[in-house]
Design a protein around this motif. Sequence first.
Motif, short mmCIF file in Angstrom:
data_model
loop_
_atom_site.label_atom_id
_atom_site.label_comp_id
_atom_site.label_asym_id
_atom_site.label_seq_id
_atom_site.Cartn_x
_atom_site.Cartn_y
_atom_site.Cartn_z
N ILE A 64 72.15 51.32 5.31
CA ILE A 64 71.87 52.76 5.44
C ILE A 64 70.56 52.98 6.21
O ILE A 64 70.47 53.85 7.07
N PHE A 65 69.55 52.15 5.92
CA PHE A 65 68.29 52.26 6.66
C PHE A 65 68.55 52.09 8.17
O PHE A 65 68.11 52.89 8.99
N GLY A 66 69.27 51.01 8.51
CA GLY A 66 69.56 50.74 9.93
C GLY A 66 70.37 51.85 10.56
O GLY A 66 70.05 52.32 11.66
N ALA A 67 71.40 52.29 9.83
CA ALA A 67 72.27 53.35 10.38
C ALA A 67 71.49 54.65 10.55
O ALA A 67 71.67 55.37 11.53
N LEU A 68 70.58 54.92 9.60
CA LEU A 68 69.80 56.17 9.71
C LEU A 68 68.87 56.16 10.91
O LEU A 68 68.67 57.19 11.55
N TYR A 69 68.29 54.99 11.21
CA TYR A 69 67.43 54.93 12.40
C TYR A 69 68.24 55.30 13.65
O TYR A 69 67.73 55.89 14.58
N GLN A 70 69.51 54.92 13.63
CA GLN A 70 70.38 55.24 14.76
C GLN A 70 70.89 56.68 14.70
O GLN A 70 70.96 57.36 15.72
N LEU A 71 71.19 57.15 13.49
CA LEU A 71 71.88 58.44 13.37
C LEU A 71 70.97 59.65 13.17
O LEU A 71 71.37 60.76 13.46
N LEU A 72 69.75 59.41 12.65
CA LEU A 72 68.85 60.56 12.42
C LEU A 72 68.67 61.41 13.68
O LEU A 72 68.73 62.65 13.61
N PRO A 73 68.45 60.77 14.85
CA PRO A 73 68.32 61.59 16.06
C PRO A 73 69.56 62.42 16.35
O PRO A 73 69.46 63.53 16.88
N VAL A 74 70.75 61.89 16.00
CA VAL A 74 71.99 62.63 16.25
C VAL A 74 72.14 63.76 15.23
O VAL A 74 72.44 64.90 15.59
N ILE A 75 71.88 63.44 13.96
CA ILE A 75 72.09 64.43 12.89
C ILE A 75 71.05 65.55 12.96
O ILE A 75 71.37 66.73 12.84
#
Lengths: 430, 111
Positions: A64-75
Motif C-alpha cells: 500500500i505504501f508503494g502503491a500510494l507513492y504511485q497513486l497519490l498524484p493521480v488520486i
Amino acid sequence: MSTIGHNNPLYKIVSTHYLIAGLFFLVLAGMLLFSLEALSGHYFQPKILAMTHTAALGWGSMIIFGALYQLLPVILETKLYSIKLAWASITFFVPGIVLLVYCFWIFDPGMYMQIAGVLVFTAIILFNLNVFFTVKYKKQESIFQEFIITACLWLTLTALLGLLMVFNFQYSFLQKDHLHFLRLHAHMGIAGWFLMLIIGVSAKLLPMFLISEYEKKHLLLFAYYCINAALLLFLLDGYLHGINGYTYFVWLLGVTGVCFYLFYIFRCFQSRIRKDVDLPMVKSLFSFVFLAAGILILPFILYYHLKNDAFAVNLSTLYGSLIFMGWISLLILGQTFKTLPYIVWVKHYEQLTGKVKTPLPSDLINKGLLYAQSFAFLLFLLAFISGFLFSSFTLKSIAAGSLAVTALSYFAHLIVLLLHQTKTEDYDHI
Amino acid sequence: MITFDIPEFLFAMKVTVVDALKTVIDPELHVNIVDLGMVYHVKVDDINKCILIEMTLSSRNCPMSESILSAVKNSIIRTFPDYQAEVSLVWEPAWNYRTIPEAGLRKLRGL
C-alpha cells in the motif's frame, strides 16, 4: 508532466516496495507451511502473531505504501511531497518488520522487539508526513483525501498502541490485559487503516478503470461517518466495558457504513461504459465478497464470546484469515497487475510512443503466470476455509501448498515485469 | 468533434492527420484519442510548416500525459516529415465520459 519518467526515482521507490512486499508474501506462505498446527489454537500465540504482522505490515502495508507513492498524484491531482522521505520510511520499515516478526516467531518480548517496534513506528510516521504534506499542497479538497488522511491517522494510532503493547510485555504499565488491547489494536488496523484507505483509493480508481460516471459521492460520505463512528464507539466502549451486548449495535453501524460503500462500488460497476472486465479487476471486485463474509462472521464471534464459548476464538482466526488472506490479499493480487505494468511501461515506452508501435501496459502482463497465480489462490481460499470449517489438516496442508504456489508465481511475475525488455515494431511493417 | 483549420489546397491532409492521430492509443482505455474525443482542433500552418494539435486528457494529473503528448507529436512528425508538430493541452471544455463520440463508445463497449 509525467509522474514516472525514464530516470524518475519514483519508479525505483515504487518497484522496491512491490518487490519487498512480494518477498514478505513468500515468507508468509513459508510460515503458514510450517505452522499449520498453530491455526487450530488461540490466535494470541507467537506464530499467529508473527504471521499476522507479516501479512499486515510486510505484505499489505508495504504494498500500500508503494502503491500510494504511485497513486497519490493521480488520486489527489498533485505531486508526491518527497521521494527522500519515502526512502527514509522504507529504510526503517523493512528492518523493523523483519525484527518484529522474528521476535514474535521465537517470542522474545524484550529489547529487540522494542527496537523493532520503534523502527516500525518511525517508518509509519515518516510515511504519514509524506502523505500529509502531499495533501497540504493540493488545491482542491475531495472525499478521497479525507479517507486517506483518516486512514493514516488510524495507522499511527494502531502502531502506537502496538508499540505500547510491546513495551508492556516487559514493563506492564497498561491497566488491562493484552487480549483486551489486541482487539482494539486489530480493529484500528483493519477498519481504520486498511478499510478507510482501500475505500478512499478504490472509490477513485475503480470508476476510472471501469469507466463509470457514477458520481454520488454522498454514499462515500455516509460510509465515512458510519465506519469511523462505529470504530470510535468500539474503542471507547471496548476499552471501558469490553465486549458486551451493546457491541452488536456498534457492529450494525459499521456494517451500514460498509454497505454504503459496497453500494457505491456496485453502482459504479453497473453504470460502467467498458463492458469487458479483465482478470485483475475481477479479482479486485471479488475480494469484496471476502470483506462481506468477514464482517458477517463478527456477530457470531460476539454471540459465542458473550456465551464464553471457545468457538469464538476459532471464528476470530477465520475472521482474520478472511480479512487478510481473502479481502486484502486478493485485492493486492488483482491491483498489482493493474498498477505495476504502468510504471514499467512508462519507463520503457514513454519516449517511443508514436515513433514506433509499442505494446500497451496490459500487454506486459504474463497471462500464464497470472492464471497460475489466480488458480492457486482460489484453491488456497477454498481449501483454507473448508479446512478450517471441517478442522481438516489435509485441507489446510493443501491450502498452505497453494498459497506457496501463489506467492511464487506472484513474485516470479513481479520479476518478469521489472526485467521487461523494450519491444517495438515499425509502423511500416504492420 | 474535431474542428480543422487547414488551407483549402491542403484539404487532403485532413484525413491523413486524423489517421496519424488514430495510431495514438490511450494506454488504459485501449481506444485511440480521436475516437475518445480528446482531440479538439487541428491547424496546419503551411507557411511555417507546422501542424498544431489542440487536445485534452482524461485528467490533469494523468500519469500517462507525457507519453500521450509525445505520441501525438511523434505520430505527426512520422507521417509528415517536412512539418513540425506542436501539441497544445487545453482543459476547456473538460473531457468526460459524456463527451466520448459514438465510435469511441462502441469500442469501449466491445461492439
